[in-house]
Design a protein around this motif. Structure first.
Motif, PDB file in Angstrom:
ATOM      1  N   ARG A 122      -1.631  17.771  30.623  1.00  0.00           N
ATOM      2  CA  ARG A 122      -1.721  19.026  29.861  1.00  0.00           C
ATOM      3  C   ARG A 122      -0.426  19.273  29.092  1.00  0.00           C
ATOM      4  NH1 ARG A 122      -0.494  24.297  29.682  1.00  0.00           N
ATOM      5  NH2 ARG A 122       0.961  24.210  31.404  1.00  0.00           N
ATOM      6  N   GLN A 123       0.710  19.060  29.749  1.00  0.00           N
ATOM      7  CA  GLN A 123       2.001  19.282  29.106  1.00  0.00           C
ATOM      8  C   GLN A 123       2.222  18.323  27.941  1.00  0.00           C
ATOM      9  OE1 GLN A 123       4.634  21.462  29.746  1.00  0.00           O
ATOM     10  NE2 GLN A 123       3.379  22.580  31.210  1.00  0.00           N
ATOM     11  N   SER A 124       1.724  17.090  28.060  1.00  0.00           N
ATOM     12  CA  SER A 124       1.935  16.107  26.994  1.00  0.00           C
ATOM     13  C   SER A 124       1.112  16.407  25.754  1.00  0.00           C
ATOM     14  CB  SER A 124       1.611  14.697  27.502  1.00  0.00           C
ATOM     15  OG  SER A 124       0.233  14.546  27.700  1.00  0.00           O
ATOM     16  N   GLU A 125       0.121  17.271  25.873  1.00  0.00           N
ATOM     17  CA  GLU A 125      -0.751  17.580  24.736  1.00  0.00           C
ATOM     18  C   GLU A 125      -0.357  18.838  23.983  1.00  0.00           C
ATOM     19  OE1 GLU A 125      -4.552  17.702  26.630  1.00  0.00           O
ATOM     20  OE2 GLU A 125      -4.648  15.515  26.845  1.00  0.00           O
ATOM     21  N   ILE A 126       0.679  19.530  24.428  1.00  0.00           N
ATOM     22  CA  ILE A 126       1.085  20.760  23.746  1.00  0.00           C
ATOM     23  C   ILE A 126       2.475  20.592  23.130  1.00  0.00           C
ATOM     24  CG2 ILE A 126      -0.317  22.256  25.209  1.00  0.00           C
ATOM     25  CD1 ILE A 126       2.177  23.007  26.755  1.00  0.00           C
ATOM     26  N   VAL A 127       2.749  21.361  22.096  1.00  0.00           N
ATOM     27  CA  VAL A 127       4.059  21.378  21.447  1.00  0.00           C
ATOM     28  C   VAL A 127       4.695  22.723  21.767  1.00  0.00           C
ATOM     29  CG1 VAL A 127       5.282  21.322  19.256  1.00  0.00           C
ATOM     30  CG2 VAL A 127       3.267  19.875  19.600  1.00  0.00           C
ATOM     31  N   ASP A 130      16.973  26.563  10.490  1.00  0.00           N
ATOM     32  CA  ASP A 130      16.028  25.607   9.926  1.00  0.00           C
ATOM     33  C   ASP A 130      16.193  24.223  10.544  1.00  0.00           C
ATOM     34  OD1 ASP A 130      14.946  27.523   8.265  1.00  0.00           O
ATOM     35  OD2 ASP A 130      16.351  27.098   6.636  1.00  0.00           O
ATOM     36  N   THR A 131      17.213  24.054  11.392  1.00  0.00           N
ATOM     37  CA  THR A 131      17.459  22.774  12.032  1.00  0.00           C
ATOM     38  C   THR A 131      16.487  22.580  13.180  1.00  0.00           C
ATOM     39  OG1 THR A 131      19.798  22.979  11.499  1.00  0.00           O
ATOM     40  CG2 THR A 131      19.206  21.355  13.165  1.00  0.00           C
ATOM     41  N   VAL A 132      15.753  21.471  13.141  1.00  0.00           N
ATOM     42  CA  VAL A 132      14.784  21.158  14.190  1.00  0.00           C
ATOM     43  C   VAL A 132      15.129  19.797  14.767  1.00  0.00           C
ATOM     44  CG1 VAL A 132      12.357  20.747  14.695  1.00  0.00           C
ATOM     45  CG2 VAL A 132      12.991  22.491  13.037  1.00  0.00           C
ATOM     46  N   LYS A 133      15.153  19.689  16.082  1.00  0.00           N
ATOM     47  CA  LYS A 133      15.441  18.425  16.764  1.00  0.00           C
ATOM     48  C   LYS A 133      14.227  18.012  17.589  1.00  0.00           C
ATOM     49  CE  LYS A 133      19.888  18.224  15.771  1.00  0.00           C
ATOM     50  NZ  LYS A 133      20.678  17.138  15.335  1.00  0.00           N
ATOM     51  N   GLN A 134      14.076  16.719  17.771  1.00  0.00           N
ATOM     52  CA  GLN A 134      13.008  16.195  18.601  1.00  0.00           C
ATOM     53  C   GLN A 134      13.496  16.098  20.042  1.00  0.00           C
ATOM     54  OE1 GLN A 134       9.954  15.523  17.405  1.00  0.00           O
ATOM     55  NE2 GLN A 134      10.570  16.027  15.337  1.00  0.00           N
ATOM     56  N   VAL A 135      12.612  16.401  20.986  1.00  0.00           N
ATOM     57  CA  VAL A 135      12.917  16.296  22.415  1.00  0.00           C
ATOM     58  C   VAL A 135      11.881  15.374  23.033  1.00  0.00           C
ATOM     59  CG1 VAL A 135      13.156  17.578  24.571  1.00  0.00           C
ATOM     60  CG2 VAL A 135      13.844  18.640  22.427  1.00  0.00           C
ATOM     61  N   VAL A 136      12.343  14.432  23.857  1.00  0.00           N
ATOM     62  CA  VAL A 136      11.427  13.479  24.478  1.00  0.00           C
ATOM     63  C   VAL A 136      11.184  13.846  25.938  1.00  0.00           C
ATOM     64  CG1 VAL A 136      12.087  11.599  22.947  1.00  0.00           C
ATOM     65  CG2 VAL A 136      13.283  11.900  25.103  1.00  0.00           C
ATOM     66  N   MET A 137      10.067  13.340  26.463  1.00  0.00           N
ATOM     67  CA  MET A 137       9.753  13.552  27.880  1.00  0.00           C
ATOM     68  C   MET A 137      10.721  12.724  28.724  1.00  0.00           C
ATOM     69  SD  MET A 137       5.667  13.307  28.026  1.00  0.00           S
ATOM     70  CE  MET A 137       4.701  14.772  27.913  1.00  0.00           C
ATOM     71  N   PRO A 138      11.209  13.275  29.819  1.00  0.00           N
ATOM     72  CA  PRO A 138      12.152  12.523  30.653  1.00  0.00           C
ATOM     73  C   PRO A 138      11.545  11.244  31.236  1.00  0.00           C
ATOM     74  CG  PRO A 138      12.035  14.820  31.362  1.00  0.00           C
ATOM     75  CD  PRO A 138      11.005  14.628  30.291  1.00  0.00           C
ATOM     76  N   HIS A 139      10.256  11.241  31.488  1.00  0.00           N
ATOM     77  CA  HIS A 139       9.627  10.075  32.102  1.00  0.00           C
ATOM     78  C   HIS A 139       8.944   9.160  31.081  1.00  0.00           C
ATOM     79  CE1 HIS A 139       6.452  13.057  31.745  1.00  0.00           C
ATOM     80  NE2 HIS A 139       5.596  12.059  31.765  1.00  0.00           N
ATOM     81  N   ASP A 140       8.930   9.551  29.800  1.00  0.00           N
ATOM     82  CA  ASP A 140       8.305   8.739  28.751  1.00  0.00           C
ATOM     83  C   ASP A 140       9.055   8.983  27.455  1.00  0.00           C
ATOM     84  OD1 ASP A 140       6.732   7.335  26.997  1.00  0.00           O
ATOM     85  OD2 ASP A 140       4.920   8.536  27.303  1.00  0.00           O
ATOM     86  N   HIS A 141      10.098   8.202  27.224  1.00  0.00           N
ATOM     87  CA  HIS A 141      10.962   8.422  26.063  1.00  0.00           C
ATOM     88  C   HIS A 141      10.299   8.089  24.736  1.00  0.00           C
ATOM     89  CE1 HIS A 141      14.932   8.448  28.523  1.00  0.00           C
ATOM     90  NE2 HIS A 141      14.052   9.302  28.967  1.00  0.00           N
ATOM     91  N   GLN A 142       9.126   7.493  24.764  1.00  0.00           N
ATOM     92  CA  GLN A 142       8.406   7.213  23.532  1.00  0.00           C
ATOM     93  C   GLN A 142       7.603   8.417  23.059  1.00  0.00           C
ATOM     94  OE1 GLN A 142       8.980   4.306  21.954  1.00  0.00           O
ATOM     95  NE2 GLN A 142      10.381   3.943  23.650  1.00  0.00           N
ATOM     96  N   HIS A 143       7.378   9.369  23.943  1.00  0.00           N
ATOM     97  CA  HIS A 143       6.562  10.559  23.629  1.00  0.00           C
ATOM     98  C   HIS A 143       7.487  11.689  23.201  1.00  0.00           C
ATOM     99  CE1 HIS A 143       3.932  14.018  24.111  1.00  0.00           C
ATOM    100  NE2 HIS A 143       2.921  13.174  24.059  1.00  0.00           N
ATOM    101  N   VAL A 144       7.317  12.174  21.966  1.00  0.00           N
ATOM    102  CA  VAL A 144       8.149  13.269  21.451  1.00  0.00           C
ATOM    103  C   VAL A 144       7.441  14.583  21.726  1.00  0.00           C
ATOM    104  CG1 VAL A 144       9.197  14.266  19.407  1.00  0.00           C
ATOM    105  CG2 VAL A 144       9.127  11.792  19.684  1.00  0.00           C
TER     106      VAL A 144
END
Length: 69
Positions: A35-40, A55-69
């Motif tokens: 559920r958490q991986s499907e929401i922004v 206006d600065t936006v940064k991407q944050v990755v999942m701690p257990h899956d660094h390929q998922h933003v």
């Protein structure tokens, strides 16, 4: 060198979950991770109680899956 005799009380925490395969706890946590991986989520910047917007936006990755933003 001290000769103290200490009696440490037994912790009164909640019982620990094993999250072993096939347990309800494991299925629950897997469903929540899905559920958490499907929401922004917009993560706010709050400094001294003030919500800072830029206006600065940064991407944050999942701690257990660094390929998922």
């Amino acid at each position: 060198m001290g000769n103290g005799i200490f009696k440490i009380p037994t912790p009164a925490n909640e019982p620990g979950n094993t999250y072993a395969p096939g347990t309800k706890e494991r299925e629950t946590i897997k469903a929540e991770l899905q559920r958490q991986s499907e929401i922004v989520v917009d993560i706010p910047v709050i400094i001294n109680g003030e919500n800072i917007k830029t206006d600065t936006v940064k991407q944050v990755v999942m701690p257990h899956d660094h390929q998922h933003v």
